[in-house]
Scaffold this active site. Sequence first.
Site, PDB file in Angstrom:
ATOM      1  N   GLY A   1      37.906  38.835  48.885  1.00  0.00           N
ATOM      2  CA  GLY A   1      38.380  37.890  47.982  1.00  0.00           C
ATOM      3  C   GLY A   1      39.721  37.280  48.410  1.00  0.00           C
TER       4      GLY A   1
ATOM      5  N   ARG B   1      33.018  37.042  52.732  1.00  0.00           N
ATOM      6  CA  ARG B   1      32.616  38.329  52.879  1.00  0.00           C
ATOM      7  C   ARG B   1      31.338  38.320  53.769  1.00  0.00           C
ATOM      8  NH1 ARG B   1      35.289  40.355  47.904  1.00  0.00           N
ATOM      9  NH2 ARG B   1      35.112  38.908  46.414  1.00  0.00           N
TER      10      ARG B   1
ATOM     11  N   ASP C   1      39.332  46.972  51.258  1.00  0.00           N
ATOM     12  CA  ASP C   1      38.661  47.989  51.943  1.00  0.00           C
ATOM     13  C   ASP C   1      37.357  47.649  52.887  1.00  0.00           C
ATOM     14  OD1 ASP C   1      40.213  50.251  50.941  1.00  0.00           O
ATOM     15  OD2 ASP C   1      38.716  50.621  49.228  1.00  0.00           O
TER      16      ASP C   1
ATOM     17  N   THR D   1      44.453  42.123  48.041  1.00  0.00           N
ATOM     18  CA  THR D   1      43.587  42.084  46.980  1.00  0.00           C
ATOM     19  C   THR D   1      44.289  42.151  45.714  1.00  0.00           C
ATOM     20  OG1 THR D   1      41.901  42.955  45.789  1.00  0.00           O
ATOM     21  CG2 THR D   1      42.936  44.426  47.186  1.00  0.00           C
TER      22      THR D   1
ATOM     23  N   ASP E   1      43.255  43.137  43.067  1.00  0.00           N
ATOM     24  CA  ASP E   1      42.933  44.262  42.283  1.00  0.00           C
ATOM     25  C   ASP E   1      43.829  45.565  42.377  1.00  0.00           C
ATOM     26  OD1 ASP E   1      40.833  42.716  41.460  1.00  0.00           O
ATOM     27  OD2 ASP E   1      39.329  43.866  42.255  1.00  0.00           O
TER      28      ASP E   1
ATOM     29  N   ASP F   1      43.282  47.785  44.335  1.00  0.00           N
ATOM     30  CA  ASP F   1      42.559  49.062  44.414  1.00  0.00           C
ATOM     31  C   ASP F   1      42.236  49.773  45.660  1.00  0.00           C
ATOM     32  OD1 ASP F   1      40.975  47.075  45.325  1.00  0.00           O
ATOM     33  OD2 ASP F   1      39.262  47.247  44.251  1.00  0.00           O
TER      34      ASP F   1
ATOM     35  N   ARG G   1      43.756  36.242  14.220  1.00  0.00           N
ATOM     36  CA  ARG G   1      42.410  36.498  14.858  1.00  0.00           C
ATOM     37  C   ARG G   1      42.702  37.697  15.879  1.00  0.00           C
ATOM     38  NH1 ARG G   1      40.084  30.537  16.594  1.00  0.00           N
ATOM     39  NH2 ARG G   1      38.714  30.045  14.498  1.00  0.00           N
TER      40      ARG G   1
ATOM     41  N   MET H   1      40.316  40.337  35.849  1.00  0.00           N
ATOM     42  CA  MET H   1      39.475  40.736  37.022  1.00  0.00           C
ATOM     43  C   MET H   1      39.614  42.502  37.352  1.00  0.00           C
ATOM     44  SD  MET H   1      39.178  37.839  39.806  1.00  0.00           S
ATOM     45  CE  MET H   1      37.772  36.721  39.957  1.00  0.00           C
ATOM     46  N   GLY H   2      38.860  43.042  37.861  1.00  0.00           N
ATOM     47  CA  GLY H   2      39.071  44.558  38.348  1.00  0.00           C
ATOM     48  C   GLY H   2      37.510  45.155  38.197  1.00  0.00           C
ATOM     49  N   ARG H   3      36.720  44.908  39.168  1.00  0.00           N
ATOM     50  CA  ARG H   3      35.313  45.308  39.175  1.00  0.00           C
ATOM     51  C   ARG H   3      35.393  46.927  39.136  1.00  0.00           C
ATOM     52  NH1 ARG H   3      32.050  41.619  42.981  1.00  0.00           N
ATOM     53  NH2 ARG H   3      33.670  42.387  44.602  1.00  0.00           N
TER      54      ARG H   3
ATOM     55  N   ALA I   1      48.864  44.322  24.217  1.00  0.00           N
ATOM     56  CA  ALA I   1      47.641  44.604  23.736  1.00  0.00           C
ATOM     57  C   ALA I   1      47.237  45.537  22.813  1.00  0.00           C
ATOM     58  CB  ALA I   1      46.697  44.676  24.852  1.00  0.00           C
TER      59      ALA I   1
ATOM     60  N   HIS J   1      47.273  40.302  14.020  1.00  0.00           N
ATOM     61  CA  HIS J   1      46.768  39.600  15.289  1.00  0.00           C
ATOM     62  C   HIS J   1      46.517  40.614  15.992  1.00  0.00           C
ATOM     63  CE1 HIS J   1      50.645  38.219  16.462  1.00  0.00           C
ATOM     64  NE2 HIS J   1      50.129  38.276  17.810  1.00  0.00           N
TER      65      HIS J   1
ATOM     66  N   ARG K   1      37.485  36.339  19.241  1.00  0.00           N
ATOM     67  CA  ARG K   1      36.816  35.415  20.075  1.00  0.00           C
ATOM     68  C   ARG K   1      36.998  36.418  21.555  1.00  0.00           C
ATOM     69  NH1 ARG K   1      35.550  32.821  15.935  1.00  0.00           N
ATOM     70  NH2 ARG K   1      36.057  30.818  15.517  1.00  0.00           N
TER      71      ARG K   1
HETATM   72  O1  F6P Z   1      38.961  40.126  44.999  1.00  0.00           O
HETATM   73  C1  F6P Z   1      38.750  40.939  44.149  1.00  0.00           C
HETATM   74  C2  F6P Z   1      38.100  40.192  43.087  1.00  0.00           C
HETATM   75  O2  F6P Z   1      38.710  39.146  42.858  1.00  0.00           O
HETATM   76  C3  F6P Z   1      37.619  41.099  42.076  1.00  0.00           C
HETATM   77  O3  F6P Z   1      38.661  41.505  40.901  1.00  0.00           O
HETATM   78  C4  F6P Z   1      36.289  40.474  41.392  1.00  0.00           C
HETATM   79  O4  F6P Z   1      35.588  41.503  40.931  1.00  0.00           O
HETATM   80  C5  F6P Z   1      35.692  39.946  42.782  1.00  0.00           C
HETATM   81  O5  F6P Z   1      36.730  39.805  43.616  1.00  0.00           O
HETATM   82  C6  F6P Z   1      35.004  38.923  42.516  1.00  0.00           C
HETATM   83  O6  F6P Z   1      34.338  38.415  43.677  1.00  0.00           O
HETATM   84  P1  F6P Z   1      34.032  36.807  43.904  1.00  0.00           P
HETATM   85  O7  F6P Z   1      34.943  35.743  44.112  1.00  0.00           O
HETATM   86  O8  F6P Z   1      33.230  37.008  45.266  1.00  0.00           O
HETATM   87  O9  F6P Z   1      33.020  36.494  42.534  1.00  0.00           O
END
Ligand code: F6P
Length: 319
Positions: free
Chosen positions: A11, A72, A103, A125, A127, A129, A162, A169-171, A186, A215, A243
Amino acid sequence: MKTIGVLTSGGDAPGMNAAVRAVVRTAIANGMTVKGIRRGYNGLMEDDIIDLGARDVSDIIQLGGTMLYSARSTRFKTEEGMADAIATCKKHGIEGIVVIGGDGSFRGARDLSLRGIPCVGIPATIDNDIASTEYTIGFDTAMNTVIQMVDRLRDTCDSHARCSVVEVMGRRAGHIALRTGISVGATAILVPEHNNTVDDVIEKIKATRKLGKKHFIVMVAEGVGGVDAMAKKIEEVTGIETRGTVLGHVQRGGSPTVRDRVIATQMGYEAVCLLKKGIGNRVVAYKLGKIENYDIYEALNMKKGFDEYMYNVADVTSI
Ligand code: F6P
């Protein structure tokens, strides 16, 4: 080494261009020539190679994305893919490669190093991570993008009293959610490192409503997901109009911040210094304000902890 290659993989992340620029110019300053490998490992297997001089990387330090494009690659994990990559290196006299990515990209760098092409990885990245480094290129820019977007959501949330449930992001990691959650105040933050549920979020909303909150923003890491279902349940149980918003890939773009430009430049410089000494199979890393480097095997086996202290700070200060 006389000729090195540079590629960006996985990514994309804001600051990758700044790293490419630093690699190219450090190599040239050390008497080496540089080949740009486009589209990550795919370009290496498919011979998509360009010459990169000092002026070819002018005016890119401020740009998001990557001028070398990224991908990738699954084919690169096969023996045939690896053989094609090595053939391209031989054809262009590429003796070492700087791999800018995460990684997955480092695993490719390790495999190439094992087959006689020394590689040095640069962690990039959004993330953050990667266990071997406290900081990955792109994290700061992405977080600044998130808070700009959520500040806008907050305006409308406030006007209508609301609740906004926002997915960032952050899988596999909640680092973006945690720090941006703190930054936007938050009420609750859900991350894959914890098993808090929507019921815990609802309890927190009810408790803070009793203290006068009108809110609410709930930050949810992508790895937890399900923002629309969560929004529905919060509205049903609390009666607060809610929402869901998924910020998505907008987080990956944009001009890199100072932090990303500077760290990318330092890492690019250090990666080339290693290759110049003939040292490969390493990744550069940011530790306690300094750039260090580690063996790739060692780096890939490290585990990154979650910042529990900050998670608690977020909880306490969001009442
Ligand atoms: O590069 C990290 C990331 O942005 C993650 O946060 C996200 O889960 C993933 O890549 C999304 O990947 P793609 O661009 O392939 O949908």
